[in-house]
Design a protein around this motif. Structure first.
Motif, PDB file in Angstrom:
ATOM      1  N   THR A 192     -11.824  11.694  -0.043  1.00  0.00           N
ATOM      2  CA  THR A 192     -12.382  13.043   0.120  1.00  0.00           C
ATOM      3  C   THR A 192     -11.305  14.121   0.017  1.00  0.00           C
ATOM      4  N   ILE A 193     -10.028  13.715  -0.100  1.00  0.00           N
ATOM      5  CA  ILE A 193      -8.918  14.675  -0.202  1.00  0.00           C
ATOM      6  C   ILE A 193      -8.447  14.709  -1.659  1.00  0.00           C
ATOM      7  N   ASP A 194      -8.601  15.872  -2.309  1.00  0.00           N
ATOM      8  CA  ASP A 194      -8.334  15.983  -3.753  1.00  0.00           C
ATOM      9  C   ASP A 194      -6.935  15.512  -4.147  1.00  0.00           C
ATOM     10  N   VAL A 195      -5.922  15.861  -3.345  1.00  0.00           N
ATOM     11  CA  VAL A 195      -4.538  15.573  -3.752  1.00  0.00           C
ATOM     12  C   VAL A 195      -4.077  14.183  -3.329  1.00  0.00           C
ATOM     13  N   ALA A 196      -4.949  13.415  -2.654  1.00  0.00           N
ATOM     14  CA  ALA A 196      -4.544  12.088  -2.165  1.00  0.00           C
ATOM     15  C   ALA A 196      -4.661  11.039  -3.272  1.00  0.00           C
ATOM     16  N   ARG A 197      -3.671  10.155  -3.333  1.00  0.00           N
ATOM     17  CA  ARG A 197      -3.692   9.034  -4.278  1.00  0.00           C
ATOM     18  C   ARG A 197      -3.316   7.770  -3.513  1.00  0.00           C
ATOM     19  N   VAL A 198      -4.136   6.759  -3.628  1.00  0.00           N
ATOM     20  CA  VAL A 198      -3.921   5.500  -2.897  1.00  0.00           C
ATOM     21  C   VAL A 198      -3.648   4.388  -3.900  1.00  0.00           C
ATOM     22  N   GLU A 199      -2.592   3.612  -3.665  1.00  0.00           N
ATOM     23  CA  GLU A 199      -2.256   2.476  -4.527  1.00  0.00           C
ATOM     24  C   GLU A 199      -2.089   1.231  -3.659  1.00  0.00           C
ATOM     25  N   GLY A 200      -2.157   0.075  -4.300  1.00  0.00           N
ATOM     26  CA  GLY A 200      -1.976  -1.180  -3.579  1.00  0.00           C
ATOM     27  C   GLY A 200      -3.269  -1.949  -3.472  1.00  0.00           C
ATOM     28  N   SER A 201      -3.248  -3.009  -2.702  1.00  0.00           N
ATOM     29  CA  SER A 201      -4.388  -3.915  -2.580  1.00  0.00           C
ATOM     30  C   SER A 201      -4.951  -3.851  -1.157  1.00  0.00           C
ATOM     31  N   PHE A 202      -6.230  -3.504  -1.044  1.00  0.00           N
ATOM     32  CA  PHE A 202      -6.927  -3.468   0.248  1.00  0.00           C
ATOM     33  C   PHE A 202      -8.113  -4.423   0.155  1.00  0.00           C
ATOM     34  N   CYS A 231       0.830  -1.210   0.000  1.00  0.00           N
ATOM     35  CA  CYS A 231       0.000   0.000   0.000  1.00  0.00           C
ATOM     36  C   CYS A 231       0.863   1.259   0.000  1.00  0.00           C
ATOM     37  N   GLN A 232       0.482   2.191  -0.869  1.00  0.00           N
ATOM     38  CA  GLN A 232       1.164   3.483  -0.984  1.00  0.00           C
ATOM     39  C   GLN A 232       0.103   4.576  -0.891  1.00  0.00           C
ATOM     40  N   VAL A 233       0.441   5.669  -0.241  1.00  0.00           N
ATOM     41  CA  VAL A 233      -0.426   6.856  -0.260  1.00  0.00           C
ATOM     42  C   VAL A 233       0.440   8.067  -0.571  1.00  0.00           C
ATOM     43  N   TYR A 234      -0.032   8.860  -1.513  1.00  0.00           N
ATOM     44  CA  TYR A 234       0.647  10.111  -1.876  1.00  0.00           C
ATOM     45  C   TYR A 234      -0.300  11.273  -1.630  1.00  0.00           C
ATOM     46  N   TYR A 235       0.215  12.346  -1.046  1.00  0.00           N
ATOM     47  CA  TYR A 235      -0.497  13.627  -1.002  1.00  0.00           C
ATOM     48  C   TYR A 235       0.256  14.550  -1.947  1.00  0.00           C
ATOM     49  N   GLY A 236      -0.233  14.681  -3.191  1.00  0.00           N
ATOM     50  CA  GLY A 236       0.537  15.415  -4.183  1.00  0.00           C
ATOM     51  C   GLY A 236       1.855  14.698  -4.421  1.00  0.00           C
ATOM     52  N   ASP A 237       2.968  15.393  -4.203  1.00  0.00           N
ATOM     53  CA  ASP A 237       4.295  14.792  -4.391  1.00  0.00           C
ATOM     54  C   ASP A 237       4.826  14.105  -3.133  1.00  0.00           C
ATOM     55  N   THR A 238       4.115  14.254  -2.027  1.00  0.00           N
ATOM     56  CA  THR A 238       4.584  13.677  -0.757  1.00  0.00           C
ATOM     57  C   THR A 238       4.168  12.208  -0.660  1.00  0.00           C
ATOM     58  N   HIS A 239       5.152  11.337  -0.444  1.00  0.00           N
ATOM     59  CA  HIS A 239       4.898   9.894  -0.319  1.00  0.00           C
ATOM     60  C   HIS A 239       4.663   9.591   1.165  1.00  0.00           C
TER      61      HIS A 239
END
Length: 266
Positions: A70-80, A24-32
């Motif tokens: 609900t957070i525009d800049v958030a990106r979630v990757e991986g398997s949940f 699982c990865q979460v990014y807020y814009g460019d922040t990992h």
């Protein structure tokens, strides 16, 4: 040597996996913010997420019911996977998911409605009650499970915002379980409460694990030790160590875990 009885015992003791999270990865814009986290969360168990402020524990918790959507800049990757199903599949309705994976926040946030309507809100919108009698039953059952029924049963039509802080938080827990969730997420549920109210909520958490998988983010290591059976230690967006709570606190494998628990980092 034949050891079938031992194998049978292992199966009895093994808890069912409720959430299986991989890579699982979460990014807020460019922040990992979350980096390569994999963890299996057991059913009918309290799992505590601990770690310094800003380490990613609340961010990861919010992945489990898609609150980061609900957070525009958030990106979630991986398997949940929840019971083997991917909660980020396009077919999954986040509203229905959040009925199944309830959440209690750091600050008690009752709706500006009556105590009754706070509890009835979820069952109404999800169509869980056929009539008023059904709804009354759900409200009473949820308030009993939330360990607050005896304190409010004579004033169900008074505002939920008029309760004390500890009562409001137990009302919010009762509201979260009114939709019959399978998992209950708690993001520092006691940080705004006094010690007596904290003790009441901790007792309630211990009771709730008989029916739910509970995941709690806490900044208090003492609380994690008191209420959880499993503990995950996060640091700088990484899951450093995950295991039985007793082992994490008394015999951690990773030196970073030991440094945090003994107060050298935090």
């Amino acid at each position: 040597m034949y050891d079938a009885p031992h194998t049978a015992e292992m199966k009895v003791n093994q808890k069912e996996i409720k959430f299986d999270c991989r890579d699982c990865q979460v990014y807020y814009g460019d922040t990992h913010a979350i980096k390569d986290v994999s963890v299996q969360i057991e059913d009918k168990t309290v799992t505590a997420f601990i770690g310094p402020s800003g380490c990613g524990k609340s961010t990861f918790l919010r992945c489990l019911n898609r609150m980061n959507d609900t957070i525009d800049v958030a990106r979630v990757e991986g398997s949940f996977l929840l019971d083997g199903e991917n909660i980020y599949d396009k077919k999954v309705d986040p509203v229905q998911l959040r009925a199944k994976v309830g959440m209690v926040f750091q600050k008690p946030n009752p709706f500006p409605k009556s105590i009754y309507d706070n509890i009835a809100y979820g069952p109404r919108i999800h169509g869980l009650a056929k009539n008023k009698t059904d709804l009354d039953d759900i409200v009473e059952r949820s308030l009993r499970r939330g360990a607050i029924w005896d304190e409010v049963k004579d004033r169900l039509h008074a505002s939920g915002t008029g309760l004390s802080g500890g009562q409001q938080q137990r009302l919010c827990i009762a509201r979260a379980i009114a939709t019959e969730p399978e998992v209950l997420l708690m993001d520092e549920p006691c940080s705004a409460l006094d010690p007596i109210a904290t003790g009441q909520v901790e007792e309630l958490i211990d009771e709730l694990r008989e029916s739910y998988s509970v995941v709690i983010v806490t900044h208090s290591m003492q609380q994690a030790a008191r209420v959880s059976q499993k503990t995950a230690f996060f640091h700088l967006g990484n899951l450093v160590e995950y295991g039985e709570t007793g082992q994490i606190f008394t015999n951690p494998v990773d030196p970073r875990t030991e440094s945090y628990i003994t107060g050298r980092i935090g």
